[in-house]
Design a protein around this motif. Structure first.
Motif, short mmCIF file in Angstrom:
data_model
loop_
_atom_site.label_atom_id
_atom_site.label_comp_id
_atom_site.label_asym_id
_atom_site.label_seq_id
_atom_site.Cartn_x
_atom_site.Cartn_y
_atom_site.Cartn_z
N VAL A 309 0.92 -1.26 0.10
CA VAL A 309 0.10 0.05 -0.08
C VAL A 309 0.94 1.18 -0.06
O VAL A 309 0.24 2.38 -0.21
N GLY A 310 2.18 1.04 0.13
CA GLY A 310 3.01 2.16 0.28
C GLY A 310 3.18 2.79 1.48
O GLY A 310 2.98 2.33 2.40
N PRO A 311 4.06 4.00 1.63
CA PRO A 311 4.59 4.29 2.71
C PRO A 311 3.81 4.98 3.54
O PRO A 311 3.90 5.53 4.67
N TRP A 312 2.33 5.06 3.19
CA TRP A 312 1.27 5.68 4.08
C TRP A 312 1.02 5.01 5.40
O TRP A 312 0.51 5.29 6.39
N VAL A 313 1.70 3.28 5.37
CA VAL A 313 1.47 2.72 6.42
C VAL A 313 2.27 3.44 7.83
O VAL A 313 1.84 3.08 8.83
N LEU A 314 3.09 4.26 7.52
CA LEU A 314 3.92 4.83 8.49
C LEU A 314 3.29 5.81 9.43
O LEU A 314 3.57 6.11 10.30
N VAL A 315 1.98 6.05 9.04
CA VAL A 315 1.18 7.24 9.72
C VAL A 315 0.67 6.44 10.95
O VAL A 315 0.43 7.30 12.17
N ALA A 316 1.02 5.18 11.17
CA ALA A 316 0.48 4.46 12.51
C ALA A 316 1.79 4.74 13.42
O ALA A 316 1.13 4.56 14.65
N LEU A 317 2.76 5.05 12.97
CA LEU A 317 3.75 5.02 13.93
C LEU A 317 3.69 6.18 15.10
O LEU A 317 3.72 6.20 16.37
N PRO A 318 3.21 7.48 14.82
CA PRO A 318 2.83 8.42 15.74
C PRO A 318 1.72 8.05 16.80
O PRO A 318 1.77 8.23 17.90
N ALA A 319 0.65 7.40 16.20
CA ALA A 319 -0.43 6.85 16.98
C ALA A 319 -0.02 5.91 17.94
O ALA A 319 -0.16 5.84 19.10
N MET A 320 0.86 4.87 17.61
CA MET A 320 1.38 3.91 18.48
C MET A 320 2.22 4.41 19.68
O MET A 320 2.30 4.04 20.76
N ILE A 321 3.09 5.24 19.37
CA ILE A 321 4.08 6.07 20.26
C ILE A 321 3.24 6.81 21.26
O ILE A 321 3.49 6.70 22.52
N ALA A 322 2.17 7.55 20.83
CA ALA A 322 1.13 8.30 21.75
C ALA A 322 0.44 7.60 22.59
O ALA A 322 0.33 8.11 23.97
N VAL A 323 0.08 6.17 22.44
CA VAL A 323 -0.67 5.60 23.29
C VAL A 323 0.16 4.67 24.39
O VAL A 323 -0.44 4.03 25.42
N VAL A 324 1.58 4.48 24.05
CA VAL A 324 2.42 3.87 25.09
C VAL A 324 2.28 4.53 26.44
O VAL A 324 1.96 3.77 27.48
N PRO A 325 2.50 5.87 26.74
CA PRO A 325 2.67 6.34 28.00
C PRO A 325 1.33 6.12 28.93
O PRO A 325 1.47 5.54 30.05
N PRO A 326 -0.02 6.28 28.21
CA PRO A 326 -1.07 6.13 29.19
C PRO A 326 -1.09 4.63 29.33
O PRO A 326 -1.65 4.30 30.68
N LEU A 327 -0.79 3.75 28.61
CA LEU A 327 -0.96 2.32 28.68
C LEU A 327 0.03 1.93 30.01
O LEU A 327 -0.17 1.22 30.78
N ALA A 328 1.38 2.15 29.86
CA ALA A 328 2.32 1.94 30.55
C ALA A 328 2.23 2.42 31.98
O ALA A 328 2.79 1.87 32.96
N PHE A 329 2.04 3.77 32.03
CA PHE A 329 2.16 4.39 33.20
C PHE A 329 0.72 4.71 33.98
O PHE A 329 1.00 5.27 35.17
N GLY A 330 -0.29 4.30 33.19
CA GLY A 330 -1.55 4.81 33.72
C GLY A 330 -2.47 3.90 33.99
O GLY A 330 -3.59 4.25 34.55
N GLY A 331 -2.16 2.49 34.05
CA GLY A 331 -2.81 1.43 34.40
C GLY A 331 -2.16 0.27 35.16
O GLY A 331 -1.20 0.48 35.76
N GLY A 332 -2.97 -0.83 35.38
CA GLY A 332 -2.46 -1.94 35.97
C GLY A 332 -1.65 -2.87 35.15
O GLY A 332 -1.23 -2.46 34.12
N LEU A 333 -1.52 -3.98 35.50
CA LEU A 333 -0.66 -4.92 34.77
C LEU A 333 -1.24 -5.28 33.26
O LEU A 333 -0.29 -5.02 32.38
N PRO A 334 -2.40 -5.64 32.89
CA PRO A 334 -2.84 -5.82 31.59
C PRO A 334 -2.53 -4.82 30.68
O PRO A 334 -2.11 -4.66 29.71
N ALA A 335 -2.99 -3.51 31.28
CA ALA A 335 -2.45 -2.35 30.29
C ALA A 335 -1.09 -2.05 30.26
O ALA A 335 -0.56 -1.57 29.13
N ALA A 336 -0.28 -2.21 31.32
CA ALA A 336 1.16 -2.15 31.18
C ALA A 336 1.84 -3.22 30.19
O ALA A 336 2.59 -2.79 29.34
#
Length: 430
Positions: A309-336
């Motif tokens: 599909v081309g390089p537009w697949v890379l637009v997923a990267l900023p979204a992936m990075i943005a969700v890491v802190p709330p999951l890793a730092f803001g929840g319990g074990l499953p979210a982490a």
């Protein structure tokens, strides 16, 4: 020896088969290209076992030799800085001299030599710490020397099987070594009742395997890989290695630096999980191994999508990075756990599909230069992001989450602009 023979030797070292016609090393067929891609992947697997295995115990090793926390930070920090910043020199050198294979072998050779030698530092007395520091820095120098040249060779072969797919397969194999090495060292240290030197000595085996595989790979590539190099057409040779890189590349590098700045380090994630009581210390390496596995899968999946599909697949990267802190730092074990898996997937995408985009943005004979510049820019982003994340984490986790989200919004806007310009350029190259 005649001048003609010297030219043949120089061309062979650069991977050229027919120097008088300007032929350079690429896969002559899909099968040959896959052999080169997988071959480099297995070399990276073995080499990653060596240096990732050693890096997993650098802290305890240096401490046992008398280093303070400050000294440990200085040595390891200087090593990582050298591994990134010196690529600004080694990348252009590879493109200018065309000695991609020589630089690749020298770089891997430094790693294969320096890491096992760390095993003797505990018996050197007062000199042990200084020798260990030199060996660690020399190993990172090897990384700086080989990376742009190897990436250029790898991209040349991957272009024949699908840039994204080829680099994804390579990264997946690379990730296997990234978690196998630390596990090997941990197992040996456990068996030897906590002694560190046997674990380092055990890394001699994958080091030897990596070098033997690399030398075999070079021997086969020199005789089976060839393609006319259009950059050597009359009137074009004078420009080789000197023309400026496209502006789209620089904007892409800047966008990826912002992404990297927002990707919190696993060290900070592990620190939080233990301090917050989410997991025990012994479970942190297991979570890291899970992240590496996720990175391998992400590299394969996004590589295939990049080719389809081309390089537009890379637009997923900023979204992936943005969700890491709330999951890793803001929840319990499953979210982490989910946050760590997303973190690993983002790392895998950065180290594979992002590099495919770099290769597609620049001329073939400037790829090593581009990879050197790209690594340095990313290193600057990582340094700024690491320091900023630590400061924000100490102040408040919500502020860290918001800052990362805003940074990734900026990165997404920059990335979309680059992708739009790239699509327009492909439609109208003039």
């Amino acid at each position: 020896m005649s001048a003609g023979a010297n030219r043949v030797d120089d061309a062979a070292d650069a991977g050229q088969v027919a120097p008088t016609t300007g032929r350079t090393p690429v896969a002559a067929s899909t099968g040959q290209a896959w052999r080169l891609v997988v071959g480099f992947g297995v070399v990276s697997l073995a080499a990653d076992m060596v240096y990732e295995g050693a890096r997993s115990i650098y802290g305890p090793l240096l401490a046992s030799l008398g280093a303070s926390a400050v000294v440990v930070g200085l040595i390891t920090g200087a090593g990582e800085a050298a591994a990134l910043l010196l690529r600004l020199v080694s990348g252009p050198m590879a493109d200018r001299t065309r000695r991609y294979w020589t630089l690749t072998i020298v770089g891997y050779g430094l790693t294969a030599l320096c890491v096992p030698l760390l095993a003797v530092t505990p018996i050197l007395g007062g000199a042990g710490l200084a020798v260990a520091a030199v060996l660690i820095l020399a190993e990172r120098l090897g990384k700086a020397i080989r990376s742009p040249a190897k990436s250029a060779l790898l991209a040349d072969a991957a272009s024949r099987v699908g840039m994204g797919r080829g680099l994804g397969v390579h990264k997946a194999l690379d990730q296997v070594g990234a978690f196998a090495g630390p596990l090997l060292v941990a197992a040996v240290v456990a068996v030897t009742a906590g002694a560190l030197w046997p674990g380092l000595a055990a890394l001699t085996v994958p080091a030897v395997v990596a070098m033997l595989l690399l030398i075999t790979l070079r021997a086969r590539a020199r005789t089976s890989l060839a393609e006319p190099d259009t950059s050597t057409r009359p009137g074009a040779a004078a420009k080789t290695g000197r023309e400026p890189l496209p502006g789209r590349f620089h904007w892409f590098a800047a966008a990826m630096a912002v992404c990297t700045a927002g990707l919190v380090t696993f060290g900070l994630i592990g620190f939080h999980l233990v301090r917050a009581g989410v997991v025990a210390t012994a479970a942190v390496p297991l979570m890291y191994a899970a992240a590496m596995a996720a990175g391998a899968l992400a590299a394969l999946l996004t590589g295939v999508l990049y080719d389809r599909v081309g390089p537009w697949v890379l637009v997923a990267l900023p979204a992936m990075i943005a969700v890491v802190p709330p999951l890793a730092f803001g929840g319990g074990l499953p979210a982490a756990v989910f946050g760590v898996v997303v973190w690993g997937a983002a790392v895998g995408l950065q180290d594979s599909t992002v590099k495919a985009m770099v290769a597609d943005l620049v001329p073939r004979d400037r790829r090593a230069t581009a990879y050197g510049i790209f690594a340095a820019v990313q290193g600057a982003g990582a340094l700024a992001g690491g320091a900023g994340a630590g400061l924000l984490y100490d102040r408040s986790v919500p502020s860290l989450i918001v800052a990362v989200g805003l940074a990734q919004a900026v990165a997404l806007i920059m990335l979309v602009g680059v992708l739009a310009r790239t699509r327009q350029h492909r439609r109208d190259p003039t």
